[in-house]
Design an enzyme around this catalytic site. Structure first.
Site, PDB file in Angstrom:
ATOM      1  N   GLY A  48      -4.336  -1.365   5.803  1.00 50.12           N
ATOM      2  CA  GLY A  48      -3.675  -0.928   4.574  1.00 50.12           C
ATOM      3  C   GLY A  48      -3.853  -2.047   3.571  1.00 50.12           C
ATOM      4  O   GLY A  48      -4.928  -2.617   3.481  1.00 50.12           O
ATOM      5  N   GLU A  49      -2.799  -2.381   2.892  1.00 50.85           N
ATOM      6  CA  GLU A  49      -2.854  -3.472   1.921  1.00 50.85           C
ATOM      7  C   GLU A  49      -1.927  -4.571   2.434  1.00 50.85           C
ATOM      8  O   GLU A  49      -0.707  -4.370   2.501  1.00 50.85           O
ATOM      9  CB  GLU A  49      -2.424  -2.929   0.556  1.00 50.85           C
ATOM     10  CG  GLU A  49      -2.383  -3.953  -0.537  1.00 50.85           C
ATOM     11  CD  GLU A  49      -3.687  -4.720  -0.686  1.00 50.85           C
ATOM     12  OE1 GLU A  49      -4.759  -4.102  -0.689  1.00 50.85           O
ATOM     13  OE2 GLU A  49      -3.607  -5.959  -0.784  1.00 50.85           O
ATOM     14  N   SER A  50      -2.518  -5.706   2.796  1.00 51.79           N
ATOM     15  CA  SER A  50      -1.726  -6.727   3.492  1.00 51.79           C
ATOM     16  C   SER A  50      -0.584  -7.276   2.632  1.00 51.79           C
ATOM     17  O   SER A  50       0.495  -7.586   3.145  1.00 51.79           O
ATOM     18  CB  SER A  50      -2.630  -7.861   3.976  1.00 51.79           C
ATOM     19  OG  SER A  50      -3.343  -8.438   2.903  1.00 51.79           O
ATOM     20  N   CYS A  80      -7.273  -5.047  10.657  1.00 53.02           N
ATOM     21  CA  CYS A  80      -7.636  -5.218   9.248  1.00 53.02           C
ATOM     22  C   CYS A  80      -6.502  -5.904   8.466  1.00 53.02           C
ATOM     23  O   CYS A  80      -6.297  -7.095   8.648  1.00 53.02           O
ATOM     24  CB  CYS A  80      -8.036  -3.861   8.676  1.00 53.02           C
ATOM     25  SG  CYS A  80      -9.110  -4.002   7.243  1.00 53.02           S
ATOM     26  N   ARG A 107     -10.218 -12.450   3.095  1.00 51.15           N
ATOM     27  CA  ARG A 107      -9.988 -11.033   2.763  1.00 51.15           C
ATOM     28  C   ARG A 107     -11.208 -10.432   2.066  1.00 51.15           C
ATOM     29  O   ARG A 107     -11.923 -11.133   1.366  1.00 51.15           O
ATOM     30  CB  ARG A 107      -8.773 -10.894   1.840  1.00 51.15           C
ATOM     31  CG  ARG A 107      -7.476 -11.242   2.516  1.00 51.15           C
ATOM     32  CD  ARG A 107      -6.316 -11.127   1.537  1.00 51.15           C
ATOM     33  NE  ARG A 107      -6.134  -9.758   1.082  1.00 51.15           N
ATOM     34  CZ  ARG A 107      -5.323  -9.420   0.067  1.00 51.15           C
ATOM     35  NH1 ARG A 107      -4.659 -10.332  -0.577  1.00 51.15           N
ATOM     36  NH2 ARG A 107      -5.200  -8.155  -0.269  1.00 51.15           N
ATOM     37  N   ILE A 136     -13.592  -1.366   6.726  1.00 54.05           N
ATOM     38  CA  ILE A 136     -13.213  -0.873   5.394  1.00 54.05           C
ATOM     39  C   ILE A 136     -12.583  -2.017   4.603  1.00 54.05           C
ATOM     40  O   ILE A 136     -11.476  -2.451   4.926  1.00 54.05           O
ATOM     41  CB  ILE A 136     -12.218   0.309   5.487  1.00 54.05           C
ATOM     42  CG1 ILE A 136     -12.799   1.428   6.348  1.00 54.05           C
ATOM     43  CG2 ILE A 136     -11.876   0.823   4.083  1.00 54.05           C
ATOM     44  CD1 ILE A 136     -11.793   2.485   6.741  1.00 54.05           C
ATOM     45  N   ARG A 137     -13.296  -2.510   3.640  1.00 48.84           N
ATOM     46  CA  ARG A 137     -12.828  -3.673   2.855  1.00 48.84           C
ATOM     47  C   ARG A 137     -12.226  -4.730   3.783  1.00 48.84           C
ATOM     48  O   ARG A 137     -11.130  -5.244   3.554  1.00 48.84           O
ATOM     49  CB  ARG A 137     -11.816  -3.231   1.791  1.00 48.84           C
ATOM     50  CG  ARG A 137     -12.362  -2.179   0.840  1.00 48.84           C
ATOM     51  CD  ARG A 137     -11.471  -1.940  -0.356  1.00 48.84           C
ATOM     52  NE  ARG A 137     -11.372  -3.118  -1.171  1.00 48.84           N
ATOM     53  CZ  ARG A 137     -10.232  -3.638  -1.642  1.00 48.84           C
ATOM     54  NH1 ARG A 137      -9.084  -3.071  -1.349  1.00 48.84           N
ATOM     55  NH2 ARG A 137     -10.249  -4.701  -2.398  1.00 48.84           N
ATOM     56  N   HIS A 172     -11.539  -0.853  12.619  1.00 49.36           N
ATOM     57  CA  HIS A 172     -10.524   0.195  12.822  1.00 49.36           C
ATOM     58  C   HIS A 172     -10.833   1.081  14.036  1.00 49.36           C
ATOM     59  O   HIS A 172     -11.396   2.170  13.862  1.00 49.36           O
ATOM     60  CB  HIS A 172     -10.460   1.100  11.587  1.00 49.36           C
ATOM     61  CG  HIS A 172      -9.931   0.433  10.372  1.00 49.36           C
ATOM     62  ND1 HIS A 172      -8.600   0.463  10.025  1.00 49.36           N
ATOM     63  CD2 HIS A 172     -10.554  -0.294   9.410  1.00 49.36           C
ATOM     64  CE1 HIS A 172      -8.416  -0.203   8.895  1.00 49.36           C
ATOM     65  NE2 HIS A 172      -9.585  -0.679   8.501  1.00 49.36           N
ATOM     66  N   GLU A 174      -8.994   3.019  15.533  1.00 52.15           N
ATOM     67  CA  GLU A 174      -8.279   4.301  15.441  1.00 52.15           C
ATOM     68  C   GLU A 174      -9.106   5.359  14.713  1.00 52.15           C
ATOM     69  O   GLU A 174      -8.766   6.538  14.738  1.00 52.15           O
ATOM     70  CB  GLU A 174      -6.920   4.097  14.760  1.00 52.15           C
ATOM     71  CG  GLU A 174      -6.936   3.886  13.252  1.00 52.15           C
ATOM     72  CD  GLU A 174      -7.362   2.475  12.822  1.00 52.15           C
ATOM     73  OE1 GLU A 174      -7.796   1.676  13.673  1.00 52.15           O
ATOM     74  OE2 GLU A 174      -7.276   2.197  11.605  1.00 52.15           O
TER      75      GLU A 174
END
Ligand code: GLN
Length: 191
Positions: A48-50, A80, A107, A136-137, A172, A174
């Site tokens: 997500g967004e850390s 991530c 990051r 992903i990023r 990821h 998942e």
């Protein structure tokens, strides 16, 4: 005993982790409140967004709950953004973190040209061939020290690390059909 795996559900792709674990022999549930976190034997911190997940952790007192869970010897896996939150050092950032793992991370490290990609990686400790990985990023690990051990690398960049009961993946698991990383984590939970 069936292990209870909490999926931190403050922000990010926790739903996919829930789906993945629901296919395995464990009880997986979304957790948000400190008590829910402390009632688990394993915890997943999703992508997500850390910075956002970090802020929400502090706001809801989940930060202290996770530290207590860790001190009790539970297993914790960050993917991530979750990896970033587990790191002691985040290059060029003073954002809040749990800071439990002896790793430095960068990051969004793969750069714009390759924002997101998939590849097959050999993972130490996971048998039966390479694991399909989705980035992903994603961050990567620029340095490990102490008891942290790199388990997989892409292009000479470390992207998976274990340190005792702590596991971090830049990718990821998942988002693929392969459940071997989840199985590996359940093995850590059961130890
Ligand atoms: N770029 C995000 C961060 O720095 C992590 C991306 C992800 O979790 N997929 O927090």
């Amino acid at each position: 005993m069936t292990a209870r795996i909490g999926i931190l559900a403050l922000q990010g792709d926790f739903a996919k982790h829930l789906e993945a674990f629901s296919e395995l022999h464990c009880e997986a549930l979304p957790v948000k409140r400190p008590q829910e976190v402390m009632d688990c034997q394993g915890l997943v911190i999703p992508g997500g967004e850390s910075t956002t997940i970090g802020r929400l952790c502090q706001r809801f007192g989940v930060d202290e709950a996770i530290m207590e869970l860790y001190q009790r010897g539970a297993a914790i896996w960050g993917t991530c953004a979750g990896m970033i939150l587990l790191a002691k050092e985040i290059e060029g950032s003073d954002q809040w973190r749990l800071g439990l793992m002896d790793i430095a991370v960068r990051r969004n490290a793969f750069g714009r040209q390759v924002d997101s990609f998939e590849t097959d990686l050999t993972v130490e400790g996971i048998p039966d061939g390479p694991v399909r990985t989705v980035f992903i990023r994603a961050p990567y690990v620029t340095r490990v020290w102490g008891d942290a051990k790199g388990m997989a690398a892409f292009d000479d960049k470390i992207v998976m690390v274990q340190q005792g009961n702590l596991l971090a993946t830049a990718f990821h698991p998942e988002l693929t059909e392969d459940r071997r990383v989840q199985q590996y984590f359940l093995g850590m939970v059961q130890q």
